[in-house]
Motif scaffolding. Structure first.
Motif, PDB file in Angstrom:
ATOM      1  N   HIS A  90       2.420  45.939   1.264  1.00 32.90           N
ATOM      2  CA  HIS A  90       3.554  45.154   1.790  1.00 32.90           C
ATOM      3  C   HIS A  90       3.859  43.882   0.997  1.00 32.90           C
ATOM      4  O   HIS A  90       3.937  42.791   1.563  1.00 32.90           O
TER       5      HIS A  90
ATOM      6  N   HIS B 206       2.343  50.024  13.136  1.00 33.30           N
ATOM      7  CA  HIS B 206       1.192  49.182  12.800  1.00 33.30           C
ATOM      8  C   HIS B 206       0.446  48.720  14.053  1.00 33.30           C
ATOM      9  O   HIS B 206       1.021  48.632  15.131  1.00 33.30           O
TER      10      HIS B 206
ATOM     11  N   HIS C 169       2.325  54.760   6.872  1.00 33.31           N
ATOM     12  CA  HIS C 169       1.750  53.477   7.305  1.00 33.31           C
ATOM     13  C   HIS C 169       1.405  53.576   8.788  1.00 33.31           C
ATOM     14  O   HIS C 169       1.910  54.433   9.500  1.00 33.31           O
TER      15      HIS C 169
HETATM   16 ZN   LIG Z   1       1.928  49.121   6.479  1.00 36.60          ZN
END
Ligand SMILES: [Zn+2]
Length: 331
Positions: A98, A195, A231
């Motif tokens: 990121h 996340h 992710h």
């Molecule tokens: Zn991520």
């Protein structure tokens, strides 16, 4: 143009191109494990050496900030030297997770990272393409691989409706143009993972929702075996959460992505599976258990050793049983 010696080469890292090509060809996944401290780094590297898996260490901007760039890169380089001294030849990549700006990507390349993510997913398509292309152009001069992101991962706080979630998914109609125009080497896609430890709020006994498999399949039809990245793909193991909560923690409604979803994704074009939360929960729980069971202890190396062992176990399990990368640590 003359060849520039890649700064990462002196640290014995490799970029992710060969890693991902082999993972795609043999249908396994490469766990991208986030690290900040030497304990995490050792846990990940020694587990990958034991399972003979490629090692992809990911450092976020906050991990860089915590250590300072130099301490972060040097401690990881030293830990790689240690597994080399023990005879392990597994490929190791150091990846920026990121990266928000061109400057940070450039700083990481110069400091010795072998792979960077430029995350311009909050920009519109044109802005994302322009910034990603700029990073790819400089990264290629150093032999550094680049990941970008199309679509937005939901956070659990967002309380998005299904239709709102759908609109934040990667739009398959954009992927070919994005890859063609940027020259990027891998692409993070949004298909319903998120996340953190609280990836969605289950009602009683409710399972994690299905991922948007139709989007993954549509992207694959357009891009073939182009390497894709998931992710927010931790599984949030209930046993780890139970230990964490039994020794003073309070993680409620922590539910992750089921392992069989990950297995299905890596049978397709997903090659990189980002894993941070699972090591955090296991490591924190082991630390807290040690401390509760040894309340007079003030030597934090001891609970850190327990945390290291717990994180190492997570990586061994994932490489062996979920990502199926064990035995693929060819250099
Ligand atoms: Zn991520």
């Amino acid at each position: 143009m003359g060849m520039i010696v890649a700064p990462y080469a002196r640290n014995a890292f490799v970029n992710t191109k060969g890693m991902f090509a082999r993972a795609n060809a043999h249908k396994y996944g490469v766990g991208a494990y986030n690290t900040t401290t030497p304990e995490q780094t050792r846990a990940i590297l020694s587990a990958c050496a034991e399972t003979n898996s490629p090692a992809l260490l990911a450092a976020s901007p906050s991990a860089i900030k915590h250590n300072g760039m130099r301490v972060l890169v040097e401690h990881i380089s030293a830990a790689v030297s240690d597994i080399r001294a023990e005879g392990s030849l597994i490929p190791v990549a150091l990846h920026l997770d990121h990266g928000a700006t061109f400057q940070l990507c450039l700083d990481c390349i110069v400091a010795g990272f072998s792979s960077v993510m430029i995350d311009a997913s909050k920009k519109d398509l044109e802005g994302n393409i322009a910034l990603t292309k700029q990073v790819v152009e400089v990264a290629e001069q150093y032999g550094v691989s680049v990941e970008a992101e199309l679509g937005k991962l939901a956070g659990v706080e967002d309380e998005v409706s299904v239709s709102a979630a759908e609109s934040s998914y990667t739009d398959p109609a954009e992927v070919e143009e994005f890859v063609d125009k940027t020259g990027v080497h891998s692409l993070a896609i949004a298909i319903g993972t998120s996340h953190g430890a609280q990836k969605f709020k289950p009602k009683d006994g409710e399972a994690f929702p299905e991922l948007a498999w139709h989007i993954l399949e549509n992207i694959q039809r357009r891009l073939g075996d182009f390497p894709l990245v998931l992710h927010g793909a931790s599984t949030v193991d209930p046993d780890s959460v139970a230990i964490f909560n039994a020794f003073g923690g309070k993680l409620e409604q922590a539910v992750g992505v089921p392992e069989d979803y990950i297995s299905r994704a890596i049978k397709g074009p997903v090659v990189k599976v980002n894993t941070d939360t699972d090591l955090r929960i296991a490591g924190s729980g082991a630390y807290m258990q040690f401390q509760v069971e040894n309340p007079k202890n003030i030597d934090w190396r001891k609970p850190l050793a327990a945390a290291t062992a717990a994180m190492r176990e997570v990586v061994v399990h994932k490489n062996n049983d979920v990502f199926l990368s064990a035995g693929h640590g060819v250099s």
